[in-house]
Scaffold this active site. Structure first.
Site, PDB file in Angstrom:
ATOM      1  N   GLU A  46       0.986  -1.312  -0.336  1.00  0.00           N
ATOM      2  CA  GLU A  46      -0.181  -0.391   0.250  1.00  0.00           C
ATOM      3  C   GLU A  46       0.509   0.983   0.027  1.00  0.00           C
ATOM      4  OE1 GLU A  46      -2.285  -0.885   3.173  1.00  0.00           O
ATOM      5  OE2 GLU A  46      -0.532  -0.519   4.706  1.00  0.00           O
ATOM      6  N   ARG A  97      -2.064  -8.296  12.942  1.00  0.00           N
ATOM      7  CA  ARG A  97      -2.177  -7.273  13.573  1.00  0.00           C
ATOM      8  C   ARG A  97      -1.291  -7.827  15.068  1.00  0.00           C
ATOM      9  NH1 ARG A  97      -7.432  -7.658  11.965  1.00  0.00           N
ATOM     10  NH2 ARG A  97      -8.195  -6.162  11.655  1.00  0.00           N
TER      11      ARG A  97
END
Length: 403
Positions: free
Chosen positions: A135, A282
């Site tokens: 990203e 995460r």
């Protein structure tokens, strides 16, 4: 319709994640804040979870699936689908420490969870799709984030300067990132509390009295404690606030995050483009599922030097943020008052007007007026002319040519 027109008005989907703000996206999109819900992300793409809508032509994923020639031959052959997802983010509260998998790892993980019968909507599911998620984020104003492990000298310095963290120097041992990170991630919850409580007792009064600068990791560690700590349990992600590079970006700056790079957005607004995926593993600062063994498989245990991208000019009005990703490319188009600008589209491009307003005209006469917050979808072969009577800032999502 597709053969006649190559430009279409597009409307994205809002994601109401708890970390989002309440004013920025509603103002951009000219919407009221719905029942006090936070507006965290605005998605413009064809991801199955939240596809954008083409006004008068259904969802974008359905539109492309009906006739993949709109992608252009190169993208149709290489990807078979729209390979990117464009977003606008309003980060009011800190996002989780996270990492994204490689394409091969995502495919394997997705297939394994499917085979195990884990529902796509399950809270403990790691892989939402079979794609990687590199990203690029470009700041719309002052923006803070964590990005990659500190260099060895910087790591030793911060662990030595924060007295409550000096015990971690023994695990770093001159550059052993994997041992250091594994230790803090596998530490028993009671030990997390005992190690971090003295740190929080020291820094929280400073934070609450306004004596900490945002350039100091103590500021973000204190904010993380207030945001994420649960009764009786301190969030272990606070360790990562000190282990990762603290990065500041001004409006127009951009940064690329590839697979394996630990990162977290801390505060601000950005335009983000990524591969068409929602795969996130995460490592803290979140109430969501954390799978430490799976996380450790994907982290790149090496120092990272943050690289701020300024964009490379491709015309007087347009610049491109170049990254190693083959799925996407983000361009910034700036038009002054009464400027006009034309270009040809090779695949499905998405245009998002962030400031001002434009008239978008296709060769042959079809045109649309797009105000601030509005967006367009263009199909392969479109020759587009943009005119602005006000001046405009436009972000263009596209796919780079095959390398």
């Amino acid at each position: 319709m597709k053969e006649q027109n190559k430009i279409f008005a597009l409307e994205g989907k809002v994601q109401h994640y708890q970390w989002g703000g309440f004013t920025f996206l509603p103002a951009l999109l000219s919407r009221s804040a719905e029942a006090g819900q936070p507006f965290a992300e605005y998605w413009l793409g064809a991801h199955i979870q939240a596809p954008a809508a083409i006004k008068g032509n259904g969802d974008l994923d359905e539109f492309i699936n009906e006739d993949r020639s709109v992608l252009g031959q190169s993208v149709k052959h290489r990807f078979g689908r729209l390979p990117y997802l464009l977003k606008v983010l309003d980060v009011k509260d800190m996002l989780s420490i996270q990492v994204h998998p490689t394409r091969a790892s995502a495919k394997a993980g997705f297939e394994a969870e499917n085979a195990a019968g884990v529902p796509l909507t399950a809270g403990h599911r790691n892989y939402k799709d079979d794609n990687h998620k590199p990203e690029l984020a470009t700041a719309l104003g002052p923006f803070w984030l964590l990005h990659g492990f500190r260099a060895p000298d910087s790591m030793r310095r911060i662990l030595n300067d924060v007295p409550e963290l000096r015990f971690l120097l023994a695990f770093f041992n001159g550059g052993d990132y994997k041992t250091l990170y594994r230790y803090v991630m596998e530490m028993e919850p009671e030990q997390v509390n005992s190690r971090l409580q003295p740190l929080l007792e020291r820094i929280l009064p400073l934070y609450e009295s306004g004596k900490l600068e945002k350039s100091n990791p103590d500021f973000w560690a204190a904010r993380a404690a207030i945001t994420f700590n649960q009764p009786g349990q301190i969030d272990r992600g606070i360790f990562s606030v000190y282990l990762l590079n603290l990065v500041f970006m001004n409006a127009g700056d951009a940064i690329f995050q590839d697979a394996g790079i630990l990162h977290a957005y801390l505060e601000g607004q950005n335009v983000e483009i990524m591969a068409n995926s929602d795969n996130v593993l995460r490592g803290g600062l979140t109430p969501k599922h954390i799978d430490v063994p799976e996380l450790m498989k994907h982290v790149r245990f090496e120092p990272v030097t943050p690289v701020i991208l300024k964009g490379e000019p491709i015309s007087a009005h347009e610049k491109a943020f170049i990254t190693p990703a083959d799925d996407f490319e983000l361009h910034e188009i700036r038009l002054a008052e009464k400027d006009a600008y034309s270009f040809k589209v090779q695949t499905v491009d998405i245009l998002l007007v962030m400031e001002g307003a434009v008239k978008a005209s296709e060769a042959g006469g079809h045109s649309l007026h797009v105000d601030k917050g509005g967006s367009l979808m263009l199909t392969a072969g479109a020759v587009l002319s943009l005119e602005s009577t006000t001046g405009a800032l436009i972000y263009r999502a596209t796919v780079p040519a095959a390398r």
